[in-house]
Enzyme design. Structure first.
Site, PDB file in Angstrom:
ATOM      1  N   ARG A  77       0.708  -1.335  -0.142  1.00  0.00           N
ATOM      2  CA  ARG A  77      -0.012  -0.052  -0.067  1.00  0.00           C
ATOM      3  C   ARG A  77       0.945   1.286  -0.109  1.00  0.00           C
ATOM      4  O   ARG A  77       0.078   2.505  -0.195  1.00  0.00           O
ATOM      5  CB  ARG A  77      -0.917  -0.003   1.314  1.00  0.00           C
ATOM      6  CG  ARG A  77      -1.993  -1.158   1.278  1.00  0.00           C
ATOM      7  CD  ARG A  77      -2.619  -1.226   0.140  1.00  0.00           C
ATOM      8  NE  ARG A  77      -3.968  -2.192   0.384  1.00  0.00           N
ATOM      9  CZ  ARG A  77      -4.785  -2.738  -0.508  1.00  0.00           C
ATOM     10  NH1 ARG A  77      -4.379  -2.528  -1.992  1.00  0.00           N
ATOM     11  NH2 ARG A  77      -5.496  -3.469  -0.361  1.00  0.00           N
ATOM     12  N   HIS A 107      -4.075 -10.292 -13.999  1.00  0.00           N
ATOM     13  CA  HIS A 107      -5.105 -10.374 -13.103  1.00  0.00           C
ATOM     14  C   HIS A 107      -6.235 -10.797 -14.404  1.00  0.00           C
ATOM     15  O   HIS A 107      -6.657  -9.682 -14.735  1.00  0.00           O
ATOM     16  CB  HIS A 107      -5.298  -8.921 -12.550  1.00  0.00           C
ATOM     17  CG  HIS A 107      -6.697  -8.947 -11.760  1.00  0.00           C
ATOM     18  ND1 HIS A 107      -6.677  -8.870 -10.371  1.00  0.00           N
ATOM     19  CD2 HIS A 107      -7.892  -9.245 -12.005  1.00  0.00           C
ATOM     20  CE1 HIS A 107      -7.828  -8.512  -9.815  1.00  0.00           C
ATOM     21  NE2 HIS A 107      -8.889  -8.910 -10.906  1.00  0.00           N
ATOM     22  N   ASP A 165      -1.992 -12.689  -1.830  1.00  0.00           N
ATOM     23  CA  ASP A 165      -2.597 -11.700  -2.111  1.00  0.00           C
ATOM     24  C   ASP A 165      -3.197 -10.683  -1.129  1.00  0.00           C
ATOM     25  O   ASP A 165      -4.511 -10.415  -0.776  1.00  0.00           O
ATOM     26  CB  ASP A 165      -3.790 -12.043  -3.044  1.00  0.00           C
ATOM     27  CG  ASP A 165      -4.810 -10.721  -3.867  1.00  0.00           C
ATOM     28  OD1 ASP A 165      -4.345 -10.044  -3.820  1.00  0.00           O
ATOM     29  OD2 ASP A 165      -5.931 -11.060  -4.307  1.00  0.00           O
ATOM     30  N   GLY A 215     -10.905  -7.653  -0.682  1.00  0.00           N
ATOM     31  CA  GLY A 215      -9.517  -7.985  -0.192  1.00  0.00           C
ATOM     32  C   GLY A 215      -9.634  -8.585   1.202  1.00  0.00           C
ATOM     33  O   GLY A 215     -10.553  -8.170   1.986  1.00  0.00           O
TER      34      GLY A 215
END
Length: 433
Positions: A66, A181, A307, A326
């Site tokens: 992040r 993805h 992930d 998520g």
């Protein structure tokens, strides 16, 4: 600082050499100095490891740290502390930061933040397209020079066949990996969960498995055309697995990973509208989960990747359809695999550790990770108690986020020690910094 440590009487599981036996392992400074039985301790710090498993440090192909830009969710420091607590000595950080990791400056920033934290090696992935916009390729040559080994627009699917062909052609020249993805944007528009019986029952918009499979099939064709290395990340459907199997049999340079939550959980678990179970790709039905498990055992799926996708509490506490997809994963991944695959006899512990250490290290081309546990090798190690039982979330997570799909679940297998180049990053279950 690195020192002299003797792990005495551990079950040494080294997938890189096919070793599984009770041994002593002596670490001196940053390397393994001796491996054998009855090693003399001398002035070494002795760690009694009877009943414990010593293995190469885990390697994660897919984690969202992040930073920069989304520090309210996670930082490189908190993310790598979570990684170390989960037994990881290396992670590949996704590029969907702000600014996007589509240039060498951002790659250097992420790596410097990781070096400063000193808890886990971080290998930043580079974006395939500028700004993750899917319109123009990044300067892949510049990013390769900056040390990038894997490229992805993760969170977005590269929809353009022309751009994917170009990316794979460049990947072939540089011998790097293009990670996709796989999610057709039009078929998945407005999705909330897997399309099937439970989406209809819960009144949630479903996305069909074909949204993934169409892209996987196209990218396999492009990899065959170009000779580039394609990696299918967080594979989630039975047909995707079959496509991967067929591609490997034809010699396509393909690898794939699967997440612990797709190996463990099902779409029916969403019956309580728990936003921690809203993940991308969505949890699938038992047919798909079972196919993923079989593919992992067979080696069609090469690796387990977390992930790890941390979010702030206020984001996950929204209504189901407004909550971002998520789940965190770095601290629970190994225990989920042990609990749901190793303990039931689906996968052996050596094979599980191979899929979580040696295989991902080889995909990324990391020479100092994933073993072997041998004289002269880097001392990147994890020590596990495979019998210890614990409840996820019972103790505070080391991640800045707590949006775990496994909150409240009893798991087996806990990390006792993690060592990065001869220095403990976790000792007796506690991070050292």
């Amino acid at each position: 600082m690195p020192s002299r440590v003797l792990f005495r009487g551990a079950r040494v599981v080294d997938p890189a050499q096919g070793r599984d036996e009770v041994l002593d392992v002596l670490v001196e400074d940053e390397q393994i100095a001796e491996v054998g039985s009855g090693l003399a301790a001398g002035r070494a710090d002795v760690v009694e490891a009877g009943g414990l498993v010593l293995a190469p440090g885990l390697v994660d192909l897919h984690a969202h740290l992040r930073e920069p830009g989304f520090e309210h969710k996670e930082t490189v420091e908190t993310g790598t502390r979570a990684a170390a607590a989960g037994g990881y000595t290396a992670v590949c950080a996704m590029p969907n930061t702000d600014p996007v990791a589509d240039n060498a400056a951002v790659i250097a920033e992420v790596r410097n933040l990781a070096d400063k934290a000193g808890l886990c090696d971080v290998h930043p992935a580079g974006a395939i397209t500028r700004g993750l916009a899917g319109e123009e390729l990044t300067d892949m040559g510049e990013l390769v020079e900056a040390g990038v080994r894997l490229f992805t627009d993760d969170g977005n699917c590269v929809g353009s066949s022309r751009l994917m062909r170009l990316a794979l052609e460049y990947a072939s020249q540089f011998d790097v990996v293009i990670s996709q993805h796989a999610q057709d944007a039009e078929l998945s528009e407005g999705w909330q969960m897997h399309e099937g019986h439970y989406s209809a029952m819960l009144g949630l918009t479903g996305v069909p498995p074909e949204a993934e499979e169409i892209v996987v099939a196209r990218d396999i064709a492009l990899a065959r055309l170009t000779g580039g290395r394609i990696h299918v990340t967080h594979v989630s459907t039975a047909r995707s697995v079959e496509l991967a199997r067929e591609a490997k049999e034809r010699g396509v340079r393909l690898t794939a990973d699967v997440t612990p939550h797709h190996l463990s959980l099902l779409d029916e678990d969403l019956i309580g509208y728990d936003t921690n179970l809203r993940v991308n790709p969505p949890l699938r039905s038992a047919e798909h989960r079972d196919a993923l498990r079989t593919a992992l055992v067979d080696g069609v799926v090469d690796a387990v990747a977390t992930d790890h996708a941390p979010h702030a509490p206020e984001e996950k506490e929204r209504e189901f359809d407004l909550s971002p997809p998520g789940t965190t994963g770095l601290e629970t991944a190994l225990a989920v695999v042990v609990t749901d695959l190793v303990d039931p006899g689906i996968l052996s512990l050596p094979h599980a550790l191979a899929r979580m250490s040696t295989a991902p290290a080889r995909i990324l081309g990391l020479q100092d990770q994933g073993g072997p546990i041998d004289v002269g090798a880097a001392a990147n190690l994890v020590v596990i108690d495979p019998e210890e039982s614990w409840v996820a979330g019972e103790r505070p997570f080391r991640s800045a986020a707590a949006n775990s799909a496994f909150l409240g679940k009893r798991l087996r297998g806990r990390v006792v020690h993690t060592m990065l180049r001869g220095s403990f990053t976790v000792r007796d279950g506690e991070p050292t910094r």
